[in-house]
Design a protein around this motif. Structure first.
Motif, PDB file in Angstrom:
ATOM      1  N   ALA A 667       6.055   7.332 -14.677  1.00 21.98           N
ATOM      2  CA  ALA A 667       6.575   6.453 -15.728  1.00 21.98           C
ATOM      3  C   ALA A 667       6.185   5.010 -15.420  1.00 21.98           C
ATOM      4  O   ALA A 667       6.805   4.355 -14.573  1.00 21.98           O
ATOM      5  N   PHE A 668       5.162   4.499 -16.081  1.00 20.11           N
ATOM      6  CA  PHE A 668       4.656   3.154 -15.818  1.00 20.11           C
ATOM      7  C   PHE A 668       5.568   2.119 -16.468  1.00 20.11           C
ATOM      8  O   PHE A 668       5.903   2.205 -17.640  1.00 20.11           O
ATOM      9  N   ASN A 669       5.997   1.110 -15.692  1.00 14.34           N
ATOM     10  CA  ASN A 669       6.910   0.084 -16.172  1.00 14.34           C
ATOM     11  C   ASN A 669       6.245  -1.281 -15.993  1.00 14.34           C
ATOM     12  O   ASN A 669       6.248  -1.864 -14.915  1.00 14.34           O
ATOM     13  N   ALA A 670       5.648  -1.800 -17.059  1.00 20.25           N
ATOM     14  CA  ALA A 670       4.957  -3.081 -16.996  1.00 20.25           C
ATOM     15  C   ALA A 670       5.909  -4.231 -16.724  1.00 20.25           C
ATOM     16  O   ALA A 670       5.501  -5.300 -16.258  1.00 20.25           O
ATOM     17  N   GLY A 671       7.213  -4.017 -16.979  1.00 16.68           N
ATOM     18  CA  GLY A 671       8.180  -5.088 -16.782  1.00 16.68           C
ATOM     19  C   GLY A 671       8.417  -5.423 -15.334  1.00 16.68           C
ATOM     20  O   GLY A 671       8.845  -6.542 -15.016  1.00 16.68           O
ATOM     21  N   ILE A 672       8.160  -4.495 -14.431  1.00 17.07           N
ATOM     22  CA  ILE A 672       8.349  -4.763 -12.990  1.00 17.07           C
ATOM     23  C   ILE A 672       7.026  -4.703 -12.229  1.00 17.07           C
ATOM     24  O   ILE A 672       6.987  -4.985 -11.030  1.00 17.07           O
ATOM     25  N   ALA A 673       5.949  -4.332 -12.922  1.00 19.24           N
ATOM     26  CA  ALA A 673       4.650  -4.190 -12.262  1.00 19.24           C
ATOM     27  C   ALA A 673       4.072  -5.558 -11.897  1.00 19.24           C
ATOM     28  O   ALA A 673       4.386  -6.578 -12.525  1.00 19.24           O
ATOM     29  N   SER A 674       3.251  -5.584 -10.862  1.00 22.13           N
ATOM     30  CA  SER A 674       2.563  -6.806 -10.457  1.00 22.13           C
ATOM     31  C   SER A 674       1.440  -7.120 -11.445  1.00 22.13           C
ATOM     32  O   SER A 674       0.882  -6.220 -12.084  1.00 22.13           O
ATOM     33  N   ILE A 675       1.114  -8.403 -11.552  1.00 24.73           N
ATOM     34  CA  ILE A 675       0.103  -8.862 -12.512  1.00 24.73           C
ATOM     35  C   ILE A 675      -1.111  -9.364 -11.746  1.00 24.73           C
ATOM     36  O   ILE A 675      -0.991 -10.186 -10.829  1.00 24.73           O
ATOM     37  N   VAL A 676      -2.285  -8.867 -12.107  1.00 25.54           N
ATOM     38  CA  VAL A 676      -3.527  -9.300 -11.471  1.00 25.54           C
ATOM     39  C   VAL A 676      -3.868 -10.699 -11.979  1.00 25.54           C
ATOM     40  O   VAL A 676      -4.073 -10.908 -13.183  1.00 25.54           O
ATOM     41  N   VAL A 677      -3.919 -11.676 -11.052  1.00 26.74           N
ATOM     42  CA  VAL A 677      -4.230 -13.049 -11.444  1.00 26.74           C
ATOM     43  C   VAL A 677      -5.603 -13.491 -10.949  1.00 26.74           C
ATOM     44  O   VAL A 677      -6.084 -14.550 -11.351  1.00 26.74           O
ATOM     45  N   GLY A 678      -6.223 -12.699 -10.084  1.00 20.73           N
ATOM     46  CA  GLY A 678      -7.526 -13.097  -9.568  1.00 20.73           C
ATOM     47  C   GLY A 678      -8.290 -11.916  -8.996  1.00 20.73           C
ATOM     48  O   GLY A 678      -7.706 -10.893  -8.624  1.00 20.73           O
ATOM     49  N   VAL A 679      -9.597 -12.091  -8.938  1.00 20.56           N
ATOM     50  CA  VAL A 679     -10.487 -11.085  -8.352  1.00 20.56           C
ATOM     51  C   VAL A 679     -11.349 -11.795  -7.313  1.00 20.56           C
ATOM     52  O   VAL A 679     -11.966 -12.829  -7.612  1.00 20.56           O
ATOM     53  N   VAL A 680     -11.372 -11.245  -6.092  1.00 25.35           N
ATOM     54  CA  VAL A 680     -12.161 -11.848  -5.012  1.00 25.35           C
ATOM     55  C   VAL A 680     -13.234 -10.861  -4.557  1.00 25.35           C
ATOM     56  O   VAL A 680     -13.224  -9.685  -4.921  1.00 25.35           O
ATOM     57  N   SER A 681     -14.148 -11.351  -3.751  1.00 29.53           N
ATOM     58  CA  SER A 681     -15.264 -10.535  -3.271  1.00 29.53           C
ATOM     59  C   SER A 681     -14.767  -9.438  -2.333  1.00 29.53           C
ATOM     60  O   SER A 681     -13.677  -9.516  -1.760  1.00 29.53           O
ATOM     61  N   ASN A 682     -15.593  -8.431  -2.167  1.00 32.80           N
ATOM     62  CA  ASN A 682     -15.244  -7.279  -1.323  1.00 32.80           C
ATOM     63  C   ASN A 682     -15.372  -7.619   0.160  1.00 32.80           C
ATOM     64  O   ASN A 682     -16.176  -8.470   0.558  1.00 32.80           O
ATOM     65  N   THR A 683     -14.592  -6.936   0.957  1.00 32.48           N
ATOM     66  CA  THR A 683     -14.707  -7.040   2.420  1.00 32.48           C
ATOM     67  C   THR A 683     -14.655  -5.633   3.011  1.00 32.48           C
ATOM     68  O   THR A 683     -14.085  -4.716   2.421  1.00 32.48           O
ATOM     69  N   HIS A 684     -15.256  -5.500   4.181  1.00 35.35           N
ATOM     70  CA  HIS A 684     -15.106  -4.257   4.947  1.00 35.35           C
ATOM     71  C   HIS A 684     -13.777  -4.345   5.699  1.00 35.35           C
ATOM     72  O   HIS A 684     -13.518  -5.331   6.392  1.00 35.35           O
ATOM     73  N   HIS A 685     -12.962  -3.320   5.565  1.00 32.97           N
ATOM     74  CA  HIS A 685     -11.665  -3.406   6.228  1.00 32.97           C
ATOM     75  C   HIS A 685     -11.508  -2.380   7.347  1.00 32.97           C
ATOM     76  O   HIS A 685     -10.489  -2.350   8.032  1.00 32.97           O
ATOM     77  N   ASP A 686     -12.480  -1.504   7.550  1.00 32.06           N
ATOM     78  CA  ASP A 686     -12.357  -0.508   8.605  1.00 32.06           C
ATOM     79  C   ASP A 686     -13.517  -0.623   9.585  1.00 32.06           C
ATOM     80  O   ASP A 686     -13.330  -0.900  10.756  1.00 32.06           O
ATOM     81  N   ASP A 687     -14.722  -0.380   9.122  1.00 27.22           N
ATOM     82  CA  ASP A 687     -15.907  -0.600   9.945  1.00 27.22           C
ATOM     83  C   ASP A 687     -17.082  -0.923   9.048  1.00 27.22           C
ATOM     84  O   ASP A 687     -17.041  -0.696   7.836  1.00 27.22           O
ATOM     85  N   LEU A 688     -18.127  -1.452   9.648  1.00 23.66           N
ATOM     86  CA  LEU A 688     -19.269  -1.934   8.876  1.00 23.66           C
ATOM     87  C   LEU A 688     -20.077  -0.809   8.250  1.00 23.66           C
ATOM     88  O   LEU A 688     -20.845  -1.039   7.316  1.00 23.66           O
ATOM     89  N   GLN A 689     -19.927   0.399   8.754  1.00 21.22           N
ATOM     90  CA  GLN A 689     -20.690   1.514   8.215  1.00 21.22           C
ATOM     91  C   GLN A 689     -20.056   2.101   6.957  1.00 21.22           C
ATOM     92  O   GLN A 689     -20.733   2.759   6.173  1.00 21.22           O
ATOM     93  N   ALA A 690     -18.764   1.876   6.794  1.00 24.33           N
ATOM     94  CA  ALA A 690     -18.061   2.448   5.653  1.00 24.33           C
ATOM     95  C   ALA A 690     -18.316   1.619   4.393  1.00 24.33           C
ATOM     96  O   ALA A 690     -18.568   0.412   4.459  1.00 24.33           O
ATOM     97  N   ALA A 691     -18.223   2.273   3.257  1.00 24.83           N
ATOM     98  CA  ALA A 691     -18.388   1.576   1.983  1.00 24.83           C
ATOM     99  C   ALA A 691     -17.158   0.712   1.707  1.00 24.83           C
ATOM    100  O   ALA A 691     -16.096   0.885   2.320  1.00 24.83           O
ATOM    101  N   PHE A 692     -17.303  -0.234   0.787  1.00 20.06           N
ATOM    102  CA  PHE A 692     -16.161  -1.055   0.387  1.00 20.06           C
ATOM    103  C   PHE A 692     -15.076  -0.163  -0.215  1.00 20.06           C
ATOM    104  O   PHE A 692     -15.363   0.846  -0.864  1.00 20.06           O
TER     105      PHE A 692
END
Length: 885
Positions: A667-692
């Motif tokens: 049950a999706f509730n837009a009234g309490i959901a977070s709002i996307v205000v920006g988009v930033v570039s991708n980063t590797h968060h585990d290792d350099l060999q893995a995909a974004f």
């Protein structure tokens, strides 16, 4: 009994041979004198009487030989004689002995060192009773404690089923300060499942599984020794862990590094009585179980899959039908070893080739030495020695060299183990158990004997069948001094070069792969950034706003330190794992209750985080102080998530709702959901060999405050100076808040490829060793050929050949050997290239750069190896050369 007595007498004769020989000599002399006296009484002269007496005995030497065979063990007698003769031969040629032993010792030592790693990490059983029945229960995600309890009550495949949590750091309070120590939560039957007994005290009881009665702790053996000096009086003492006083009830036995290698204590998993939802909150446990006799892991997994739909309704809310449907049951040792096994097998294959190269090298030395012993062997054959007897004697000499090399190799292996453990990544499984166990000594002994047989077989067979007449007539000229007789030596050198090419090609491919990894952009700026972890007690955030105020103050004061340009906070560093598992529903992507939610890596950040590490804003805006104050529901997402969920749409203003604690699934509730205000570039968060991967950045609000945060400081100051300043700053705010894991962001990124880097450097080391031994083999052969062809070269020079032509003659032979070896080696490498596919990053296993560079390297080494023999050949004086013959 008679047979046993005879055997014992034969064995005893091995140690009293000289005394028995003397007795036999005296007895035979007496019998001969009696026979001589009888013959003289018959009228023979003394000389005739002695000749007749000796003839009647049929040969004194033969009698002695038959007697020795009857009184002792002929095979052992011969072995003893051959060993003594072999030692005398080595003493006569100390240079040859030292060269052969050192060459083989390097190969045996490298093999023994890597086998030690394999034995300690893979082959040695875990320190648990009947460890083959212990299994690991895992899935794509962890389990809540209620699921573990349900499996305990309903499964019939397991004798015992338990679970353990993540290896989390906790603040352990001291008198004046706190230290950061790794610990884990375990179910109260955890140690019963493993089948271990406490070194001191007891483990957890069933009462400890009830919240309120769970304030107990069991220490690891190492932590007990470090923190409490191994005092038995530690039982009953209390220690404050994350603000909770816990009573010490027991100590684990020595050698138990579980559930994680650096776990220093464990606390019990507890249930809150009367709370129906408590067992199903927190998905942080992994299962470990002991199978019943006769039950296989496959059968246990089949039962878990059968129970899955029956137990899923136990959740107080609707769970997706596919949740943990990929549950697997694997042997515990396989899970502990992980992906270390193929890396060690690759290294073992490489050092095995190095040993073969060393064997070929020493075999060539033996062939060269054989030239000086041909006349000796021919005389032995003329006196009646069989080819088999000569082969056995020469093989004993070879095995003796191999055993001496094995002893030296063990010393080399012991000396290099320390260096190996430093090269290996810190998270290598069972690294604390690495050592020389008895299996290693057996391996070294077997490897030494086999090595002696391998390198000694070709020279022994060649020496066992000489042309007796030609050898005896040739005087000082050697039968091996024929051009055709160099074929075996040349074949061995070609084999050395080929195997060297295989090893160095493998190392070159991994080096190319590591170079490619080093050029991967992690997605953020790592220059002049130091990171550290600052921690409050786990209970600190119960006082609303306390954690947020503390960390805001840390950042504020850090930004005021001279030399620090900026400071920021993040819940989990990039390249240090995915951090928070952000489970969410997204606008425009409706989901039924039985379906899985979306997942992303979630990071709680301060407002300056994006600018400090250089994340590019692609759309919208970044987080602000207002967002951090909780006046908005703003989040920032990365480019991959935006393009995946809303392709060809504007993601700004879209909603994402965290469903980690949803009451009505789907049950999706837009009234309490977070709002996307920006988009930033991708980063590797585990290792350099893995995909974004998908990422969501959350503001550091009171609602989402955490007792542990990582701080990032951008500054040109040295890391050690920054660490000292940061510790003083934090101590001025809270003296009990430890500052740990101080390192640069470059070091964080480098640690993500530590396993690949260690494997590459080790292979490069073994490749260099292989090439060096191979180059020595080329040099030895060319030098020997030049020495043998001295007269021929002298004649060539006397007939008008120039020095350059002589140089060309020698270099041409060396280059030809190198080219043949390179072709064979590249063919082997080509055939084995598919085995390297899983070790390479964006590098073709048939990489043309590597496959072209290696033959060029071998060609260059061949020229260098032939340089001294070629110069010696070109400087021969024709007159001196001809006179020497």
């Amino acid at each position: 009994m008679d047979q046993i007595r005879i055997l014992l007498n034969r064995i005893a004769s091995l140690f009293h041979g000289r005394h028995l020989d003397a007795d036999l000599e005296e007895e035979l002399r007496t019998h001969v004198e009696f026979a001589v006296a009888e013959n003289m009484q018959r009228g023979m002269s003394p000389k005739q009487a002695r000749i007749a007496a000796l003839r009647s005995f049929g040969g004194i030497t033969q009698i002695k030989e038959r007697y020795r065979n009857q009184r002792g063990l002929p095979m052992l007698e011969k072995l003893k004689q051959d060993l003594g003769f072999g030692l005398r031969q080595l003493r006569r040629s100390p240079g040859f002995a030292a060269t052969a032993i050192l060459t083989l010792a390097l190969g045996v030592g490298a093999n023994t060192a890597i086998f030690t790693l394999i034995d300690s990490i893979i082959l040695r059983p875990l320190p648990f009773a009947q460890q083959d029945r212990l299994v690991f229960i895992c899935a794509d995600g962890n389990f809540p404690k209620g699921w573990i309890r349900a499996l305990q009550e309903n499964s019939r495949s397991f004798e015992s089923l338990s679970a353990f949590g993540s290896n989390a750091e906790s603040n352990v309070a001291g008198v004046d300060t706190s230290e950061r120590v790794f610990g884990s939560r375990v179910t109260v039957n955890f140690f019963d499942t493993l089948g271990v007994r406490p070194e001191l005290g007891s483990f957890f009881s069933s009462e400890n599984a009830i919240e309120g009665q769970d304030q107990v702790v069991v220490l690891s053996h190492g932590y007990w020794k470090e923190r409490f000096a191994a005092s038995p009086a530690v039982l009953g003492q209390t220690v404050r862990i994350d603000g909770v006083s816990r009573r010490i009830v027991g100590v684990m036995p020595a050698g138990i590094h579980f559930p994680y290698a650096d776990t220093r204590f464990v606390v019990p998993v507890a249930f809150k009585g009367g709370d129906a939802t408590d067992p199903w909150l927190g998905y942080d446990l992994r299962g470990i179980a002991r199978l019943k006799d006769g039950v296989t892991p496959a059968a246990a997994r089949a039962e878990l899959l059968r129970l899955h739909p029956l137990l899923l309704p136990l959740f107080p809310w609707r769970m997706p039908d596919s949740w943990v449907l990929d549950t697997s049951v694997v042997p515990l040792l396989d899970e502990v070893v992980g992906d270390t096994r193929p890396r060690l097998m690759l290294l073992f294959g490489a050092v095995g080739l190095v040993l073969l190269i060393a064997c070929a090298n020493v075999a060539n030395l033996m062939l060269a030495k054989a030239a000086s012993r041909e006349r000796e062997m021919a005389i032995r054959g003329a006196l009646g020695a069989s080819g088999g007897r000569i082969v056995s004697q020469l093989l004993v000499e070879s095995v003796l060299i191999g055993m001496l090399a094995g002893a030296a190799g063990l010393s080399i292996a012991w000396g290099t183990l320390r260096g190996l453990t430093l090269i290996l990544p810190a998270d290598t499984p069972r690294i604390a158990d690495i050592g020389l166990h008895w299996h290693v000594f057996v391996f070294a002994a077997v490897a030494s004997v086999l090595t002696g047989i391998v390198f000694g077989l070709v020279p022994a067979l060649k020496m066992a069948s000489p042309d007796l007449q030609q050898t005896l007539r040739s005087g000082s000229l050697s039968v091996i001094g024929k051009g055709a007789s160099f074929r075996a030596s040349m074949a061995l050198v070609v084999g050395q070069i080929a195997l060297s090419v295989v090893v160095i090609t493998t190392a070159g491919l991994l080096l190319h792969s590591l170079y490619g990894l080093s050029r991967v952009n992690p997605g953020f700026d790592t220059n002049r950034v130091i990171t550290a972890e600052v921690s409050l007690d786990a209970t600190a955030c119960r006082q609303t706003g306390h954690c947020q105020n503390f960390f805001n103050e840390v950042v504020r004061q850090a930004q005021g330190i001279p030399g620090i340009q900026s400071a920021a906070l993040v819940s989990s560093l990039p390249m240090n794992g995915p951090g928070l598992n952000f489970v969410f529903d997204a606008e425009g992507h409706p989901r039924e209750a039985r379906e899985e939610s979306n997942k992303a890596a979630g990071r709680t950040v301060s407002t300056d985080y994006f600018s400090l590490i250089g994340l590019r804003l692609l759309r919208g805006r970044l987080l602000t102080d207002a967002d951090q104050a909780g006046t908005s529901r703003a989040v920032v997402v990365n480019q991959r998530l935006a393009e995946t969920l809303w392709p060809n749409q504007d993601p700004i203003g879209k909603h994402v709702e965290s469903v980690i604690d949803e009451k009505i699934p789907g049950a999706f509730n837009a009234g309490i959901a977070s709002i996307v205000v920006g988009v930033v570039s991708n980063t590797h968060h585990d290792d350099l060999q893995a995909a974004f991967d998908d990422e969501v950045y959350l503001p550091m609000t009171i609602k989402g405050e955490s007792p542990v945060m990582s701080i990032l400081l951008r500054s040109p100051l040295p890391a050690s100076q920054l660490a000292s300043l940061l510790r003083k700053t934090v101590a001025s705010i809270d003296p009990y808040a430890p500052v740990t894991r101080v390192r640069t962001l470059n070091e964080v990124v480098a640690s993500s490829v530590s396993a690949t880097r260690a494997l590459t450097f080790l292979l490069l080391g073994f490749g260099a060793l292989a090439v060096a031994v191979g180059a020595v083999g080329v040099y030895s052969l060319i030098a020997y050929i030049v020495n043998w062809r001295t007269r021929e070269i002298g004649i060539r020079l006397a007939l008008g050949a120039t020095r350059w032509e002589i140089l060309s003659l020698v270099f041409r032979q060396s280059i030809l050997l190198s080219l043949l070896g390179s072709v064979v080696g590249l063919g082997i490498a080509f055939g084995a290239s598919r085995l390297l596919r899983n070790f390479l990053f964006e590098v073709n296993p048939l990489d043309p750069v590597t496959f072209c560079a290696v033959p060029f390297l071998m060609l260059l080494l061949a020229i260098i190896a032939a340089w001294i023999p070629a110069q010696r050949a070109a400087s021969i004086d024709p007159i001196v050369a001809l006179r020497s013959e």
